[in-house]
Design a protein around this motif. Structure first.
Motif, PDB file in Angstrom:
ATOM      1  N   ASN A 119      29.088 -54.106  24.381  1.00 15.23           N
ATOM      2  CA  ASN A 119      29.656 -53.000  23.645  1.00 15.23           C
ATOM      3  C   ASN A 119      28.611 -52.048  23.064  1.00 15.23           C
ATOM      4  O   ASN A 119      28.471 -51.912  21.856  1.00 15.23           O
ATOM      5  N   ILE A 120      27.872 -51.377  23.939  1.00 14.10           N
ATOM      6  CA  ILE A 120      26.974 -50.337  23.433  1.00 14.10           C
ATOM      7  C   ILE A 120      27.539 -48.990  23.872  1.00 14.10           C
ATOM      8  O   ILE A 120      28.388 -48.944  24.752  1.00 14.10           O
ATOM      9  N   ASN A 121      27.089 -47.910  23.236  1.00 19.76           N
ATOM     10  CA  ASN A 121      27.533 -46.619  23.742  1.00 19.76           C
ATOM     11  C   ASN A 121      26.369 -45.648  23.868  1.00 19.76           C
ATOM     12  O   ASN A 121      25.294 -45.846  23.292  1.00 19.76           O
ATOM     13  N   PHE A 122      26.611 -44.601  24.626  1.00 20.48           N
ATOM     14  CA  PHE A 122      25.528 -43.696  24.989  1.00 20.48           C
ATOM     15  C   PHE A 122      24.969 -42.943  23.783  1.00 20.48           C
ATOM     16  O   PHE A 122      23.763 -42.683  23.710  1.00 20.48           O
ATOM     17  N   GLU A 123      25.850 -42.607  22.826  1.00 15.75           N
ATOM     18  CA  GLU A 123      25.395 -41.884  21.627  1.00 15.75           C
ATOM     19  C   GLU A 123      24.331 -42.696  20.880  1.00 15.75           C
ATOM     20  O   GLU A 123      23.332 -42.163  20.395  1.00 15.75           O
ATOM     21  N   GLN A 124      24.603 -43.996  20.805  1.00  9.59           N
ATOM     22  CA  GLN A 124      23.684 -44.904  20.119  1.00  9.59           C
ATOM     23  C   GLN A 124      22.321 -44.926  20.839  1.00  9.59           C
ATOM     24  O   GLN A 124      21.260 -44.888  20.200  1.00  9.59           O
ATOM     25  N   VAL A 125      22.344 -44.948  22.154  1.00 13.61           N
ATOM     26  CA  VAL A 125      21.105 -44.966  22.941  1.00 13.61           C
ATOM     27  C   VAL A 125      20.336 -43.657  22.743  1.00 13.61           C
ATOM     28  O   VAL A 125      19.119 -43.646  22.540  1.00 13.61           O
ATOM     29  N   LYS A 126      21.078 -42.546  22.745  1.00 15.77           N
ATOM     30  CA  LYS A 126      20.437 -41.240  22.561  1.00 15.77           C
ATOM     31  C   LYS A 126      19.764 -41.149  21.194  1.00 15.77           C
ATOM     32  O   LYS A 126      18.686 -40.600  21.047  1.00 15.77           O
ATOM     33  N   LYS A 127      20.439 -41.703  20.213  1.00 19.23           N
ATOM     34  CA  LYS A 127      19.906 -41.677  18.856  1.00 19.23           C
ATOM     35  C   LYS A 127      18.602 -42.484  18.784  1.00 19.23           C
ATOM     36  O   LYS A 127      17.634 -42.054  18.164  1.00 19.23           O
ATOM     37  N   LEU A 128      18.590 -43.631  19.455  1.00 25.47           N
ATOM     38  CA  LEU A 128      17.374 -44.444  19.465  1.00 25.47           C
ATOM     39  C   LEU A 128      16.235 -43.722  20.188  1.00 25.47           C
ATOM     40  O   LEU A 128      15.064 -43.879  19.852  1.00 25.47           O
ATOM     41  N   ALA A 129      16.597 -42.926  21.186  1.00 23.96           N
ATOM     42  CA  ALA A 129      15.566 -42.242  21.977  1.00 23.96           C
ATOM     43  C   ALA A 129      14.920 -41.093  21.192  1.00 23.96           C
ATOM     44  O   ALA A 129      13.811 -40.673  21.518  1.00 23.96           O
ATOM     45  N   GLN A 130      15.613 -40.584  20.193  1.00 25.18           N
ATOM     46  CA  GLN A 130      15.099 -39.515  19.308  1.00 25.18           C
ATOM     47  C   GLN A 130      14.801 -38.181  19.986  1.00 25.18           C
ATOM     48  O   GLN A 130      14.902 -37.152  19.394  1.00 25.18           O
ATOM     49  N   GLY A 131      14.353 -38.186  21.199  1.00 22.49           N
ATOM     50  CA  GLY A 131      14.033 -36.914  21.853  1.00 22.49           C
ATOM     51  C   GLY A 131      14.833 -36.814  23.126  1.00 22.49           C
ATOM     52  O   GLY A 131      15.897 -37.423  23.243  1.00 22.49           O
ATOM     53  N   ASP A 132      14.315 -36.087  24.109  1.00 22.08           N
ATOM     54  CA  ASP A 132      15.114 -35.994  25.319  1.00 22.08           C
ATOM     55  C   ASP A 132      14.607 -36.894  26.437  1.00 22.08           C
ATOM     56  O   ASP A 132      14.948 -36.727  27.585  1.00 22.08           O
ATOM     57  N   LEU A 133      13.781 -37.866  26.098  1.00 20.91           N
ATOM     58  CA  LEU A 133      13.373 -38.835  27.113  1.00 20.91           C
ATOM     59  C   LEU A 133      14.015 -40.179  26.827  1.00 20.91           C
ATOM     60  O   LEU A 133      13.770 -40.782  25.790  1.00 20.91           O
ATOM     61  N   ILE A 134      14.867 -40.628  27.750  1.00 18.23           N
ATOM     62  CA  ILE A 134      15.523 -41.925  27.558  1.00 18.23           C
ATOM     63  C   ILE A 134      14.921 -42.934  28.525  1.00 18.23           C
ATOM     64  O   ILE A 134      14.807 -42.677  29.721  1.00 18.23           O
ATOM     65  N   GLY A 135      14.521 -44.073  27.990  1.00 23.95           N
ATOM     66  CA  GLY A 135      13.956 -45.136  28.819  1.00 23.95           C
ATOM     67  C   GLY A 135      14.778 -46.408  28.665  1.00 23.95           C
ATOM     68  O   GLY A 135      15.568 -46.539  27.722  1.00 23.95           O
ATOM     69  N   ARG A 136      14.557 -47.335  29.574  1.00 20.63           N
ATOM     70  CA  ARG A 136      15.271 -48.609  29.463  1.00 20.63           C
ATOM     71  C   ARG A 136      15.022 -49.330  28.139  1.00 20.63           C
ATOM     72  O   ARG A 136      15.921 -50.008  27.636  1.00 20.63           O
ATOM     73  N   PRO A 137      13.806 -49.213  27.533  1.00 16.65           N
ATOM     74  CA  PRO A 137      13.636 -49.886  26.242  1.00 16.65           C
ATOM     75  C   PRO A 137      14.636 -49.411  25.185  1.00 16.65           C
ATOM     76  O   PRO A 137      15.021 -50.181  24.293  1.00 16.65           O
ATOM     77  N   HIS A 138      15.077 -48.154  25.264  1.00 18.82           N
ATOM     78  CA  HIS A 138      16.068 -47.669  24.296  1.00 18.82           C
ATOM     79  C   HIS A 138      17.411 -48.368  24.522  1.00 18.82           C
ATOM     80  O   HIS A 138      18.119 -48.705  23.571  1.00 18.82           O
ATOM     81  N   ILE A 139      17.753 -48.574  25.783  1.00 15.05           N
ATOM     82  CA  ILE A 139      19.007 -49.277  26.094  1.00 15.05           C
ATOM     83  C   ILE A 139      18.895 -50.730  25.617  1.00 15.05           C
ATOM     84  O   ILE A 139      19.812 -51.278  25.009  1.00 15.05           O
ATOM     85  N   ALA A 140      17.724 -51.319  25.864  1.00 20.11           N
ATOM     86  CA  ALA A 140      17.501 -52.705  25.435  1.00 20.11           C
ATOM     87  C   ALA A 140      17.636 -52.826  23.916  1.00 20.11           C
ATOM     88  O   ALA A 140      18.258 -53.768  23.407  1.00 20.11           O
ATOM     89  N   GLN A 141      17.076 -51.856  23.208  1.00 22.95           N
ATOM     90  CA  GLN A 141      17.152 -51.891  21.739  1.00 22.95           C
ATOM     91  C   GLN A 141      18.606 -51.773  21.265  1.00 22.95           C
ATOM     92  O   GLN A 141      19.018 -52.465  20.332  1.00 22.95           O
ATOM     93  N   ALA A 142      19.363 -50.920  21.944  1.00 18.41           N
ATOM     94  CA  ALA A 142      20.780 -50.783  21.578  1.00 18.41           C
ATOM     95  C   ALA A 142      21.491 -52.121  21.756  1.00 18.41           C
ATOM     96  O   ALA A 142      22.339 -52.509  20.942  1.00 18.41           O
ATOM     97  N   MET A 143      21.135 -52.851  22.813  1.00 17.70           N
ATOM     98  CA  MET A 143      21.762 -54.158  23.058  1.00 17.70           C
ATOM     99  C   MET A 143      21.389 -55.171  21.976  1.00 17.70           C
ATOM    100  O   MET A 143      22.214 -55.970  21.541  1.00 17.70           O
TER     101      MET A 143
END
Ligand code: AMP
Ligand code: ZN
Ligand code: FE
Ligand code: FE
Length: 282
Positions: A119-143
């Protein structure tokens, strides 16, 4: 920190998937006594202006850099570029393309994970990424934040690592393309962490493509690998570099100490000499 390390030439910041801003990284580097650092964010130059301003203030040498994650024969090959012209329009437009591909891929990975009941969502991942570069570590952190896994490592091992069920490939440069982009903007191209490729044929192919340097000193390189890459560097006249691949907590543990790998003054001087020579050419 080993005394001989004065320059850590492989560092990530919040501009990509590191957790500290360029200014915070520079302040820490000064505190531990480094003479200079390079910021080498994945596929972006967004942290460099801040890095330059802070390094002037803190009186530490600053080497503008980038790390491009490329693919060759089904393997990840990372190419570092130092002293690139980070205003070059062509380079910037290529990087926008890559970041868009990362964004689309992150959307697809989140949707795969949700279909798997995570149950993660994209908004949460974007917020973790802070800028406009999204990497797998951001998805991992959301998890991790949602309690779906205990650690970033577990997220990669079970879900989002290569060939794991929620992995989605994305458009990447070939090493050739990355090297020519870096050459074109008068930068120094360096093969990052050759030891992580685990295939010396590939290392030699990249050497053949015209790479100018090799990252010999890296936290996960064994003494034997260091000897081997030093050998390659002298056989093919490559510059020798090194760095910690620091991201701050959350990434691979051994890479989480600023200055734990790098180079000393003499090797750095060779890098500077090379760059001054190429950059003063018409
Ligand atoms: P991406 O560029 O989005 O494909 O993500 C790749 C980044 O994820 C790498 O540069 C590392 O920082 C990180 N990474 C890759 N594999 C792992 C792993 N097994 N554990 C933790 N972090 C990893
Ligand atoms: Zn990273
Ligand atoms: Fe890398
Ligand atoms: Fe890196």
């Amino acid at each position: 920190m080993e005394k001989s390390v004065l320059y850590d030439l492989h560092i990530h910041t919040t501009a990509s998937d590191g957790i500290y801003s360029p200014t915070e990284v520079i302040q820490s580097a000064v505190k531990i006594g480094l003479a200079g650092i390079a910021i080498t964010d994945h596929d972006t130059v967004d942290g460099l202006e801040e890095g330059i301003a802070s390094s002037r203030k803190e009186n530490i040498e600053f080497i503008p850099g980038i790390e491009m994650n490329t693919e060759f024969q089904d393997r990840e090959v990372h190419i570092l570029g130092y002293f690139i012209d980070y205003h070059d329009e062509h380079l910037l437009s290529k990087l926008v393309e890559i970041r868009q591909a990362r964004y689309d891929r992150a959307l697809r990975m989140v949707s795969k994970l949700r279909n798997m009941g995570i149950n993660i969502n994209f908004e949460q991942v974007k917020k973790l990424a802070q800028g406009d570069l999204i990497g797998r570590p951001h998805i991992a952190q959301a998890m991790v934040d949602r309690g779906a896994v205990f650690s970033i490592k577990e997220a990669f091992d079970k879900y989002i690592g290569r060939n794991r069920p929620a992995y989605v490939p994305r458009y990447k440069f070939t090493p050739d393309e990355a090297i020519s982009l870096i050459n074109r903007s008068q930068g120094l191209s360096v093969l990052a962490h050759p030891g992580l490729i685990k295939d010396d044929e590939i290392v030699l192919s990249v050497v053949d493509m015209g790479i100018k340097g090799i990252e010999v000193y890296y936290p996960e390189h064994s003494a034997e690998q260091i000897r081997e890459y030093l050998n390659i560097s002298s056989r093919y006249s490559l510059l020798v570099t090194g760095g910690s691949d620091f991201h701050g907590i959350g990434n691979v543990e051994s890479r989480n100490r600023l200055g734990c790998a790098g180079i000393g003054k003499d090797l750095m001087q060779k890098v500077y000499n090379y760059c001054h020579n190429t950059q003063s050419k018409p």
